[in-house]
Design an enzyme around this catalytic site. Structure first.
Site, PDB file in Angstrom:
ATOM      1  N   ASP A  91      35.614   7.705 -18.514  1.00 35.82           N
ATOM      2  CA  ASP A  91      34.260   7.596 -19.048  1.00 35.82           C
ATOM      3  C   ASP A  91      33.405   6.901 -17.988  1.00 35.82           C
ATOM      4  OD1 ASP A  91      32.242   7.736 -21.106  1.00 35.82           O
ATOM      5  OD2 ASP A  91      32.524   5.584 -21.371  1.00 35.82           O
ATOM      6  N   ASP A 141      29.606   5.208 -18.465  1.00 35.64           N
ATOM      7  CA  ASP A 141      28.865   4.011 -18.849  1.00 35.64           C
ATOM      8  C   ASP A 141      29.782   3.039 -19.577  1.00 35.64           C
ATOM      9  OD1 ASP A 141      26.734   2.242 -19.359  1.00 35.64           O
ATOM     10  OD2 ASP A 141      25.355   3.916 -19.516  1.00 35.64           O
TER      11      ASP A 141
END
Length: 342
Positions: free
Chosen positions: A26, A28
Site C-alpha cells: 500500500d 499512503d
C-alpha cells in the site's frame, strides 16, 4: 495462509524479504504520508529489492495514473516503473471489460486514472448519460470534481446502465486532514438511485486478482497500514500480510480485530521486511514473546515483563485474539498498551 481463525501473529526464521518473492505495498501510510516518504521506507525498500524481492505498489486511489504514481515514488528516492503500480482503476476497468463488448462506451465519473485504465482495456470513456454508455464507472475525482457529475451518473444508473466503482473507501487522507473519499461519492449516487455498484478495489477479490495478474507473484506478501482494506484484502486473497504501524491502525484497533482483519505479522515500519519475526508461544494460561507475557483476564488484558515494545504488542495480540475466537475482542487493553507507550 490458512483460512482457519488466526489467534496470534506468526514468527519467521527468515527475513520476510527472503521468505516472499513479491511485496504488494500500500502507499499512503506505508511508503509515504502527505506526499513525503515515511521514515525508513526508502532505504528499507532499496535493501529488499537489492536482495531479490520484487516490489509492487497497490493503491485504491483511482485518480492518478500509474505513470504519475511511479514518478512520485521515483522523486522520493524509490526508483519505480509504471508497470510496478497497480491501481483500483485498472482493476475496475478489467471488471467492466469482462462484461461489456469490446470498444463499448463507459461513462466516467472520476479522474484521468480511470480514463487511461479504460483505454488500456479497449473501452471508450464518455462524459454524458446521453452518450449511450454500456456502463458507468465511479472513481475518486479529487476535490474539484463538480457535483453535476454525480447527477450524470444517477441519470444513467436509474435507466438500468450497469454501475461500477473503483473502490468504496469513505475517506482519504490529505495534507490538511481526512477528506471524503470515493465511497462518500458512491453513497451520493446510491441514495439517488437505490442501486448497488460492482466494486473492484481492496479488500475485494478483483483488486487482488489484478495484482497477481500484473506481477506474476507466487509468494506475495501484502504490506499495509489499514485493517479493513489491506489486511482484509490479503485475507480474502488467502495470502500472508504484514501490518506496519506507520498509518491509521493503532494498538487498540489491532487487539480488537476480527479474524479477517488479523495480520500474519506486525512491525513498526518497513524495516520489518528486512528481519525475521519473533515467535509467540503459549506459556501457562498466557502467551510469551521476547521478554513479555500477556494473558486475558475476566475484563481486561494483562501484560508483564519488559523488552521490545513490538514483542509486547505481539503477545497482547495473541491473548486478545485467542480470547475473542472468531469475533472481536471486547477486553480492556488500555493499561497494557499504555505500558508499551502505544
Amino acid at each position: 495462509m490458512s483460512r482457519s481463525v488466526r489467534t496470534r501473529p506468526e514468527g519467521s526464521g527468515q527475513a520476510l524479504s527472503e521468505a516472499y518473492d513479491t511485496a504488494l505495498l500500500d502507499l499512503d501510510g506505508v511508503v509515504y504520508a502527505g506526499g513525503n516518504a515515511i521514515a525508513h521506507a526508502v532505504e528499507s525498500l532499496a535493501t529488499a529489492r537489492g536482495g531479490g524481492m520484487r516490489l509492487a505498489y497497490v493503491t485504491n486511489n483511482a485518480l492518478r495514473t500509474p505513470d504519475a504514481v511511479a514518478d512520485h515514488l521515483t522523486e522520493l528516492g524509490i526508483p519505480t516503473g509504471a508497470d510496478e503500480v497497480i491501481t483500483s482503476a485498472q482493476a475496475v476497468a478489467r471488471l467492466i471489460g469482462e462484461q461489456v463488448p469490446a470498444g463499448a462506451r463507459v461513462l466516467v465519473i472520476g479522474g484521468e486514472g480511470l480514463r487511461v485504465a479504460l483505454r488500456e482495456r479497449g473501452l471508450e470513456p464518455v462524459e454524458s448519460a446521453e452518450d449511450d454508455p454500456a456502463a458507468v464507472v465511479q472513481g475518486f475525482g479529487g476535490p474539484d470534481l463538480p457535483w453535476g457529475r454525480f447527477a450524470e451518473a444517477s441519470y444513467a444508473v436509474a435507466r438500468g446502465v450497469p454501475w461500477f466503482a473503483s473502490n468504496t473507501d469513505l475517506t482519504i487522507p490529505s495534507g490538511r486532514g481526512i477528506a471524503p473519499g470515493n465511497g462518500a461519492a458512491v453513497e451520493v449516487v446510491r441514495i439517488a438511485t437505490g442501486a448497488e455498484p460492482q466494486v473492484a478495489g481492496k479488500p475485494l477479490p478483483p483488486m487482488h486478482r489484478e495484482t497477481i495478474l500484473r506481477t506474476g507473484a507466487e509468494r506475495p506478501l501484502v504490506v499495509g497500514d489499514r485493517l479493513d482494506t489491506d489486511i482484509e484484502g490479503a485475507f480474502n486473497g488467502e495470502v500472508d500480510s504484514l501490518l506496519v504501524l506507520t498509518g491509521v491502525t493503532d494498538g487498540a484497533q489491532l487487539l480488537a480485530a476480527p479474524p479477517q482483519h488479523r495480520p500474519t505479522y506486525v512491525d513498526a515500519d518497513l524495516r520489518g521486511l528486512l528481519t525475521g519475526q519473533p515467535e509467540v508461544t503459549e506459556e501457562g494460561s498466557g502467551f510469551r514473546c521476547g521478554g513479555w507475557t500477556a494473558s486475558a483476564g475476566a475484563e481486561k488484558l494483562e501484560l508483564d515483563g519488559e523488552g521490545a515494545v513490538l514483542d509486547g504488542l505481539r503477545a497482547l495480540c495473541a491473548a486478545a485474539w485467542t480470547a475473542a475466537g472468531d469475533g472481536s475482542c471486547g477486553l480492556d487493553g488500555g493499561k497494557a498498551l499504555a505500558r508499551l507507550g502505544l
